[in-house]
Write a protein that holds these residues in place. Structure first.
Motif, PDB file in Angstrom:
ATOM      1  N   GLN A 173       7.771   1.930   0.368  1.00 35.93           N
ATOM      2  CA  GLN A 173       6.579   2.162  -0.097  1.00 35.93           C
ATOM      3  C   GLN A 173       6.144   3.640  -0.248  1.00 35.93           C
ATOM      4  O   GLN A 173       4.763   4.177  -0.290  1.00 35.93           O
ATOM      5  N   ARG A 174       7.170   4.011  -0.972  1.00 36.06           N
ATOM      6  CA  ARG A 174       7.005   5.734  -1.438  1.00 36.06           C
ATOM      7  C   ARG A 174       6.916   5.257  -2.876  1.00 36.06           C
ATOM      8  O   ARG A 174       7.392   4.545  -3.339  1.00 36.06           O
ATOM      9  N   LYS A 175       6.347   6.075  -3.805  1.00 38.01           N
ATOM     10  CA  LYS A 175       5.974   6.044  -5.104  1.00 38.01           C
ATOM     11  C   LYS A 175       7.265   6.097  -6.036  1.00 38.01           C
ATOM     12  O   LYS A 175       7.826   4.965  -6.792  1.00 38.01           O
ATOM     13  N   GLU A 217      -7.775   2.280  -4.207  1.00 41.03           N
ATOM     14  CA  GLU A 217      -6.787   3.477  -3.848  1.00 41.03           C
ATOM     15  C   GLU A 217      -6.632   3.723  -2.484  1.00 41.03           C
ATOM     16  O   GLU A 217      -6.870   4.834  -2.069  1.00 41.03           O
ATOM     17  N   CYS A 243      -3.419  -0.349  -4.167  1.00 39.88           N
ATOM     18  CA  CYS A 243      -3.020   1.206  -4.193  1.00 39.88           C
ATOM     19  C   CYS A 243      -3.092   1.600  -5.538  1.00 39.88           C
ATOM     20  O   CYS A 243      -2.451   2.590  -5.803  1.00 39.88           O
ATOM     21  N   VAL A 302       0.899  -1.236   0.047  1.00 40.77           N
ATOM     22  CA  VAL A 302      -0.147  -0.004  -0.008  1.00 40.77           C
ATOM     23  C   VAL A 302       0.863   1.232   0.082  1.00 40.77           C
ATOM     24  O   VAL A 302       1.755   1.343   0.961  1.00 40.77           O
ATOM     25  N   LEU A 303       0.751   2.105  -0.993  1.00 39.94           N
ATOM     26  CA  LEU A 303       1.335   3.358  -0.969  1.00 39.94           C
ATOM     27  C   LEU A 303       1.429   4.210   0.285  1.00 39.94           C
ATOM     28  O   LEU A 303       0.516   4.332   0.776  1.00 39.94           O
ATOM     29  N   GLY A 304       2.604   4.394   0.768  1.00 38.08           N
ATOM     30  CA  GLY A 304       2.939   5.223   1.742  1.00 38.08           C
ATOM     31  C   GLY A 304       2.730   4.503   3.497  1.00 38.08           C
ATOM     32  O   GLY A 304       2.727   5.101   4.440  1.00 38.08           O
ATOM     33  N   GLN A 305       2.473   3.068   3.314  1.00 41.47           N
ATOM     34  CA  GLN A 305       2.286   2.415   4.439  1.00 41.47           C
ATOM     35  C   GLN A 305       3.793   2.236   4.954  1.00 41.47           C
ATOM     36  O   GLN A 305       3.693   2.273   6.611  1.00 41.47           O
ATOM     37  N   HIS A 307      -3.707   4.856  -7.298  1.00 39.25           N
ATOM     38  CA  HIS A 307      -2.464   6.039  -7.211  1.00 39.25           C
ATOM     39  C   HIS A 307      -1.269   5.989  -7.789  1.00 39.25           C
ATOM     40  O   HIS A 307      -0.613   6.978  -7.741  1.00 39.25           O
ATOM     41  N   LYS A 338      -4.213   4.270   0.650  1.00 40.39           N
ATOM     42  CA  LYS A 338      -3.194   5.008   0.623  1.00 40.39           C
ATOM     43  C   LYS A 338      -2.911   5.149   2.213  1.00 40.39           C
ATOM     44  O   LYS A 338      -3.842   5.582   2.847  1.00 40.39           O
ATOM     45  N   GLY A 339      -1.707   5.313   2.713  1.00 40.56           N
ATOM     46  CA  GLY A 339      -1.491   5.782   4.116  1.00 40.56           C
ATOM     47  C   GLY A 339      -1.157   4.693   5.084  1.00 40.56           C
ATOM     48  O   GLY A 339      -1.096   3.567   4.780  1.00 40.56           O
TER      49      GLY A 339
END
Length: 288
Positions: free
Chosen positions: A77-79, A122, A100, A69-72, A103, A124-125
């Motif tokens: 897990q950064r883009k 989607e 995710c 998951v983006l940002g987890q 995103h 995120k976080g």
């Protein structure tokens, strides 16, 4: 292994690929650096994805799916980190992250119609609320908790790992030994590991090599210790004192410790030693 348990429950075949040796080399010198401790998260993911990519080609699969998951996770897990991982693993456009996906840029399987992007999510976080709700929808109840994870993020283990890397070229045996006991560094070439609990004694004994010496108390139930590296009579004395310090004999003025060659049991003898200075114990211990 959690993945094996889940695969058995759901009837999904699982392929276990051992990446221990290649990962260990990465830990010693990661291209993309460490996280807060000794965790080389980006290089670790690249290593895993490369192995998965090789298996993908072997079985003729079209792409790879992950539960990221983006940002987890703050490091991997950064883009931009995800793009780097995919590129260096040789999998650009071939890693689908359905949780995710909206995103991120569309992957090759989405572009080619193998996967319907409209049905992807989607999320995120750092929060796992959406994943828990999704699990409820699919009636999945037996999933691991969010805490825990890589030992290299643990300050105590990470410091032991750093010490081992700084003083040599640790292999799998030594890394496994880092997980148990109290660790003491006598000098650049010599370490002592003393078990903390009775159940650790068997682990220490199993991991001892023919080059090591084992130490245990004479006539007293207590810890099992290993001395590893360049060994001298003076170092054996210190190892014996450290062993006694962790036993019921620590309040006695002196103690008798049995020393033997690991695995063979040969060269067994008893060494009588005075109690060690507590300040020296603190100085030798590999701390956080």
């Amino acid at each position: 292994m959690e993945a094996v348990k889940v695969s058995e429950k759901l009837g999904i075949p699982v392929k276990v690929i051992n990446t221990t040796k290649s990962f260990l080399e990465i830990v010693k010198k990661p291209k993309h650096g460490y996280g807060k401790n000794m965790n080389p998260c980006i290089d670790c993911r690249i290593n895993i994805f490369r192995a998965a990519g090789e298996y993908m080609k072997e079985i003729g699969a079209d792409f790879i799916i992950t539960g990221e998951v983006l940002g987890q996770r703050p490091m991997s897990q950064r883009k931009e980190a995800m793009k780097t991982i995919d590129r260096e693993a040789g999998l650009t456009g071939l890693v689908l992250r359905p949780l995710c996906a909206k995103h991120l840029e569309p992957t090759i399987p989405e572009k080619e119609g193998l996967v319907n992007r409209d049905e992807l999510l989607e999320i995120k976080g750092r929060s796992r609320k959406d994943q828990i709700q999704l699990a409820d929808i699919f009636e999945v109840t037996d999933y691991p908790c969010a805490s825990g994870g890589c030992l290299l993020t643990d300050p105590e283990f990470a410091n032991r790992m750093k010490d081992s890397v700084n003083h040599g070229d640790p292999g799998v045996n030594e890394v496994n030994l880092l997980k148990v006991g109290r660790h003491f560094r006598i000098d650049d070439k010599t370490k002592v590991i003393v078990s903390r609990r009775e159940e650790e004694n068997s682990v220490v004994e199993k991991l001892a090599t023919v080059h090591d010496f084992l130490l245990e108390m004479k006539d007293i139930t207590g810890p099992l210790a290993i001395i590893r590296g360049e060994i001298s009579e003076e170092k054996l004395k210190i190892a014996a004192q450290l062993t006694a310090r962790s036993s019921k004999a620590k309040s006695e003025p002196s103690a008798e410790v049995i020393i033997s060659k690991a695995q063979t049991g040969s060269m067994q003898r008893v060494l009588s030693v005075p109690q060690i200075d507590p300040d020296l114990v603190k100085e030798l211990m590999i701390k956080k």
